[in-house]
Design a protein around this motif. Structure first.
Motif, PDB file in Angstrom:
ATOM      1  N   GLU A  60      22.658 -89.743 -50.583  1.00 23.29           N
ATOM      2  CA  GLU A  60      22.806 -88.292 -50.418  1.00 23.29           C
ATOM      3  C   GLU A  60      21.718 -87.567 -51.222  1.00 23.29           C
ATOM      4  O   GLU A  60      21.087 -86.614 -50.730  1.00 23.29           O
ATOM      5  CB  GLU A  60      24.200 -87.858 -50.911  1.00 23.29           C
ATOM      6  CG  GLU A  60      24.467 -86.389 -50.671  1.00 23.29           C
ATOM      7  CD  GLU A  60      25.404 -85.754 -51.676  1.00 23.29           C
ATOM      8  OE1 GLU A  60      25.787 -86.404 -52.674  1.00 23.29           O
ATOM      9  OE2 GLU A  60      25.751 -84.577 -51.468  1.00 23.29           O
ATOM     10  N   MET A  69      18.420 -87.795 -49.494  1.00 22.60           N
ATOM     11  CA  MET A  69      18.439 -86.903 -48.333  1.00 22.60           C
ATOM     12  C   MET A  69      18.145 -85.461 -48.745  1.00 22.60           C
ATOM     13  O   MET A  69      17.335 -84.769 -48.121  1.00 22.60           O
ATOM     14  CB  MET A  69      19.864 -86.956 -47.782  1.00 22.60           C
ATOM     15  CG  MET A  69      19.992 -87.057 -46.308  1.00 22.60           C
ATOM     16  SD  MET A  69      21.746 -87.301 -45.960  1.00 22.60           S
ATOM     17  CE  MET A  69      21.682 -88.919 -45.237  1.00 22.60           C
ATOM     18  N   LEU A  70      18.778 -85.027 -49.825  1.00 22.33           N
ATOM     19  CA  LEU A  70      18.568 -83.647 -50.281  1.00 22.33           C
ATOM     20  C   LEU A  70      17.159 -83.478 -50.841  1.00 22.33           C
ATOM     21  O   LEU A  70      16.510 -82.458 -50.611  1.00 22.33           O
ATOM     22  CB  LEU A  70      19.625 -83.252 -51.318  1.00 22.33           C
ATOM     23  CG  LEU A  70      21.032 -82.997 -50.740  1.00 22.33           C
ATOM     24  CD1 LEU A  70      22.050 -82.820 -51.870  1.00 22.33           C
ATOM     25  CD2 LEU A  70      21.049 -81.767 -49.830  1.00 22.33           C
ATOM     26  N   ARG A 118      16.401 -83.235 -45.863  1.00 29.16           N
ATOM     27  CA  ARG A 118      16.965 -83.534 -44.544  1.00 29.16           C
ATOM     28  C   ARG A 118      18.353 -82.902 -44.478  1.00 29.16           C
ATOM     29  O   ARG A 118      19.374 -83.573 -44.557  1.00 29.16           O
ATOM     30  CB  ARG A 118      17.001 -85.052 -44.332  1.00 29.16           C
ATOM     31  CG  ARG A 118      15.589 -85.635 -44.152  1.00 29.16           C
ATOM     32  CD  ARG A 118      15.627 -87.112 -43.830  1.00 29.16           C
ATOM     33  NE  ARG A 118      15.746 -87.940 -45.019  1.00 29.16           N
ATOM     34  CZ  ARG A 118      16.717 -88.845 -45.213  1.00 29.16           C
ATOM     35  NH1 ARG A 118      17.645 -89.040 -44.321  1.00 29.16           N
ATOM     36  NH2 ARG A 118      16.732 -89.554 -46.320  1.00 29.16           N
ATOM     37  N   PHE A 119      18.349 -81.548 -44.416  1.00 23.97           N
ATOM     38  CA  PHE A 119      19.601 -80.815 -44.576  1.00 23.97           C
ATOM     39  C   PHE A 119      20.592 -81.064 -43.440  1.00 23.97           C
ATOM     40  O   PHE A 119      21.790 -81.057 -43.643  1.00 23.97           O
ATOM     41  CB  PHE A 119      19.323 -79.314 -44.704  1.00 23.97           C
ATOM     42  CG  PHE A 119      18.490 -78.982 -45.903  1.00 23.97           C
ATOM     43  CD1 PHE A 119      18.890 -79.375 -47.175  1.00 23.97           C
ATOM     44  CD2 PHE A 119      17.287 -78.301 -45.766  1.00 23.97           C
ATOM     45  CE1 PHE A 119      18.119 -79.084 -48.290  1.00 23.97           C
ATOM     46  CE2 PHE A 119      16.508 -78.005 -46.874  1.00 23.97           C
ATOM     47  CZ  PHE A 119      16.924 -78.401 -48.133  1.00 23.97           C
ATOM     48  N   ASP A 170      20.939 -83.855 -41.740  1.00 18.92           N
ATOM     49  CA  ASP A 170      21.573 -85.167 -41.991  1.00 18.92           C
ATOM     50  C   ASP A 170      22.643 -85.032 -43.066  1.00 18.92           C
ATOM     51  O   ASP A 170      23.708 -85.621 -42.985  1.00 18.92           O
ATOM     52  CB  ASP A 170      20.524 -86.196 -42.464  1.00 18.92           C
ATOM     53  CG  ASP A 170      19.512 -86.529 -41.370  1.00 18.92           C
ATOM     54  OD1 ASP A 170      19.775 -86.152 -40.198  1.00 18.92           O
ATOM     55  OD2 ASP A 170      18.483 -87.148 -41.684  1.00 18.92           O
ATOM     56  N   TRP A 171      22.297 -84.244 -44.082  1.00 18.85           N
ATOM     57  CA  TRP A 171      23.262 -84.026 -45.162  1.00 18.85           C
ATOM     58  C   TRP A 171      24.496 -83.308 -44.623  1.00 18.85           C
ATOM     59  O   TRP A 171      25.631 -83.681 -44.950  1.00 18.85           O
ATOM     60  CB  TRP A 171      22.610 -83.208 -46.288  1.00 18.85           C
ATOM     61  CG  TRP A 171      23.521 -82.950 -47.447  1.00 18.85           C
ATOM     62  CD1 TRP A 171      23.992 -83.881 -48.340  1.00 18.85           C
ATOM     63  CD2 TRP A 171      24.094 -81.696 -47.838  1.00 18.85           C
ATOM     64  NE1 TRP A 171      24.813 -83.276 -49.265  1.00 18.85           N
ATOM     65  CE2 TRP A 171      24.889 -81.927 -48.979  1.00 18.85           C
ATOM     66  CE3 TRP A 171      24.003 -80.402 -47.338  1.00 18.85           C
ATOM     67  CZ2 TRP A 171      25.595 -80.922 -49.633  1.00 18.85           C
ATOM     68  CZ3 TRP A 171      24.699 -79.395 -47.988  1.00 18.85           C
ATOM     69  CH2 TRP A 171      25.489 -79.653 -49.116  1.00 18.85           C
ATOM     70  N   LEU A 195      27.169 -85.309 -43.276  1.00 22.60           N
ATOM     71  CA  LEU A 195      28.006 -86.049 -44.222  1.00 22.60           C
ATOM     72  C   LEU A 195      29.184 -85.221 -44.725  1.00 22.60           C
ATOM     73  O   LEU A 195      30.040 -85.725 -45.443  1.00 22.60           O
ATOM     74  CB  LEU A 195      27.189 -86.481 -45.442  1.00 22.60           C
ATOM     75  CG  LEU A 195      26.039 -87.465 -45.230  1.00 22.60           C
ATOM     76  CD1 LEU A 195      25.388 -87.764 -46.575  1.00 22.60           C
ATOM     77  CD2 LEU A 195      26.552 -88.744 -44.579  1.00 22.60           C
TER      78      LEU A 195
END
Ligand code: FES
Ligand SMILES: [Fe+2]
Lengths: 167, 466
Positions: free
Chosen positions: A18, A21-22, A26-27, A29-30, A33
């Motif tokens: 996570e 990703m941040l 890659r907002f 994709d986040w 989650l």
């Protein structure tokens, strides 16, 4: 439900991915989650002698549901969110992960420490945002979903000019 | 980073005289020298000439409702304790012991009858009076004079609709008189119910690398920036019409650095957004009998939405959804632009609401206000970023060596000749007339304050040190 020590390993892995990703912004994709019931809470902290009084009940800098977060991401994608133009270059270091079971069979509690280094603008020295996270993760067939995050910032007076980054 | 100031021939006093003159002349031409936004001498002079000799907002009475309650606040760069004492009076006290100067109060809020100094143990009552010391007989032969050795106390403390202001100087008019037309505005904003407003939660604080005057000036009359600086609010579909916000804005200017922006909300959003869009079931409970006709008309057509009271108090009341897609509801945010260093401020933001409204409404208004204007607020974030640049150019060797001045020359439509209220009503917010008045007030205080601070007496007797 799996054994708690197995979950610990998986939860730590989830938090590390996570964070990456941040950091890589890659907002979307986040966002995937996040549980639909996500409660993302950044309480206000004050200087008090008793720890229990440091977080006045109900006082927050941010308290987002999924729709709020959706707006924040759309804002960041608009290219006119000046607080993040150019976007902060960040490094999130997550550690001290502790995992506990909750009353709900499909939900675990994950407490972690996170240091967010954030360099804004072009050449300014970076800001450090230290955070203790209290998360709830929902365990599903296809992995964890973030159900709740309470991000306790160490500062009473925030030392970065805005919370344009996710904690 | 270096806090670059120009090497100036002459002493800082002459430099400041010259700068005030240049700001004053600049305003005649609609131009402002950049160095006012970040300069050591300017900052030092502001502390002496503005913050220690004007009414400064410190707290709201709802934050200290019980005897003994206190909150730790700031006046300029000083930490002050705002207490409600055992006699129910409000005091504003310097947070430093009279013995050797240690800090007394170590919490942001609390309730106490006494403050005890951690160094040698001197004790003060919650009204600031000296109350005792350890080993009194051996060390001092007996008690000290409780007034002579009280904590330094603000010379004047007054409240308007619960907003507590303090002046460290005796030499100020009563608060209402001092506020002038702004007091009339406070009546229309905060005086609509006998139970008054209350602070919903503790103020949130964040350090912004911009000068306190950038925030104050912006809230005094800058509706122009909204369609650019806050365009993301529209692009994200949160507030689709945000780029129209400056065209339907007007100005209420009281000519002394106190000014307000009004928005034709019924035109901008929908007819029911007169009175900021307070839901009908609640506005029925407002008591508008104290308001004059101009105020009533104003709330119906162009309610005040944003404003600044010189030097560093601003407010915002605007309808906004608490959750994207929801019906906009009004929230009321108070903002303080607290100077910390040249080109650096602490931004204090808190939400208030009418006390009689149900908790469910308080919660929504708090949510709406914080989502828009907290440290993570989708509006305020962008202000913090654009204001930083101003503090940087104010320390630019290039800009300073060329005498760079900023542009305050928008076309002015002029005030409404038929306006019956105090001050001036300008149908259009374009014109930067309120910002000009802000800077003229700044020059006035910096000039008059120079004479006043020259005569500071040594503080050797009363807690007030008058
Ligand atoms: S400094 Fe406070 S008692 Fe000595
Ligand atoms: Fe703004």
């Amino acid at each position: 439900m799996k054994k708690i020590h197995e979950l610990h390993e998986h939860a730590a892995d989830f938090l590390a991915r996570e964070a990456l990703m941040l950091d890589e912004r890659r907002f979307r994709d986040w966002f995937a989650l996040l549980d639909d019931e996500i409660d993302y809470d950044v309480p206000i902290r004050i200087a008090m002698r008793n720890y229990a009084e440091e977080f006045p009940p109900g006082a927050f800098r941010i308290k987002d549901c999924k729709a709020h977060i959706q707006t924040r991401i759309a804002r960041l994608e608009s290219d006119h969110a000046w607080a993040e133009v150019p976007p902060s270059r960040t490094l999130r270091v997550v550690g001290s992960v502790m995992v506990d079971a909750t009353e709900r069979a499909d939900v675990i509690e994950v407490v972690s420490a996170m240091i967010l280094y954030r360099q804004r603008g072009h050449d300014d020295p970076g800001d450090v945002i230290p955070v203790r996270r209290h998360d709830l993760l929902r365990v599903s067939e296809d992995g964890f979903r973030l159900l709740k995050r309470k991000a306790l910032i160490t500062h009473a007076v925030l030392q970065t000019p805005n919370l344009g980054v996710f904690l | 980073m270096i806090n670059y100031d120009l090497i100036y021939p002459g002493n800082p006093d002459q430099y400041l005289d010259d700068l005030c003159e240049r700001v004053s002349q600049g305003m005649d031409e609609g131009l402002l020298p950049v160095e006012v936004f970040r300069d050591d001498a300017v900052f030092r002079a502001e502390m002496e000439r503005i913050f220690t000799r004007n009414w400064i907002f410190v707290a709201h009475t709802s934050e200290i409702p019980e005897k003994g309650d206190y909150v730790l606040r700031r006046i300029g760069i000083d930490k002050v304790i705002v207490t409600r004492d055992d006699d129910d009076q409000i005091n504003v006290l310097l947070n430093h012991c009279r013995h050797r100067g240690s800090e007394l109060c170590h919490q942001d809020k609390g309730n106490t009858r006494h403050f005890k100094c951690p160094y040698h143990g001197w004790v003060y009552r919650n009204n600031g009076d000296w109350a005792g010391a350890p080993h009194l007989k051996d060390a001092y032969g007996g008690p000290l004079d409780k007034k002579e050795w009280s904590l330094l106390r603000a010379a004047k403390v007054e409240a308007i609709h619960g907003f507590v202001f303090a002046s460290l100087s005796e030499d100020v008019p009563p608060l209402r008189e001092y506020l002038g037309g702004a007091a009339w505005m406070f009546d229309a904003l905060f005086g609509l119910h006998p139970d008054g407003m209350k602070v919903l939660k503790e103020p949130e604080r964040f350090v912004v690398k911009a000068d306190w005057k950038s925030g104050a000036e912006n809230f005094s009359g800058d509706a122009y920036h909204v369609s650019t600086a806050h365009l993301s609010a529209s692009l994200s579909e949160f507030i689709p019409g945000v780029n129209q916000v400056s065209s339907l804005a007007s100005g209420y200017d009281f000519g002394n650095g106190n000014s307000f922006i009004g928005h034709a909300l019924p035109e901008l959003i929908a007819p029911m957004f007169d009175l900021w869009g307070y839901p009908p079931e609640y506005r029925d409970q407002f008591d508008l009998s104290q308001l004059d006709e101009v105020q009533l008309e104003m709330l119906k057509k162009v309610p005040p939405t944003i404003g600044t009271v010189f030097p560093n108090f601003s407010f915002l009341r605007f309808p906004q959804p608490d959750v994207p897609g929801a019906m906009p509801i009004p929230f009321t945010s108070i903002r303080m632009w607290q100077p910390v260093a040249p080109g650096v401020m602490e931004l204090w933001n808190y939400e208030l609401e009418y006390a009689f409204l149900p908790e469910s409404f308080h919660d929504k208004a708090y949510m709406a206000g914080q989502f828009g204007f907290g440290s993570g607020g989708i509006f305020e974030q962008d202000d913090t970023a654009v204001w930083e640049g101003i503090a940087k150019v104010a320390a630019s060797p290039w800009a300073l060596s060329k005498g760079m001045r900023l542009h305050y020359q928008q076309k002015r439509g002029g005030p409404d000749p038929d306006w019956k209220g105090p001050g001036e009503f300008h149908p259009s917010i374009y014109g930067e007339y309120s910002q000009e008045r802000f800077w003229r007030r700044w020059v006035k205080e910096m000039t008059e304050g120079k004479r006043a601070s020259k005569h500071a007496e040594p503080c050797d007797d009363q807690g007030g040190c008058q």
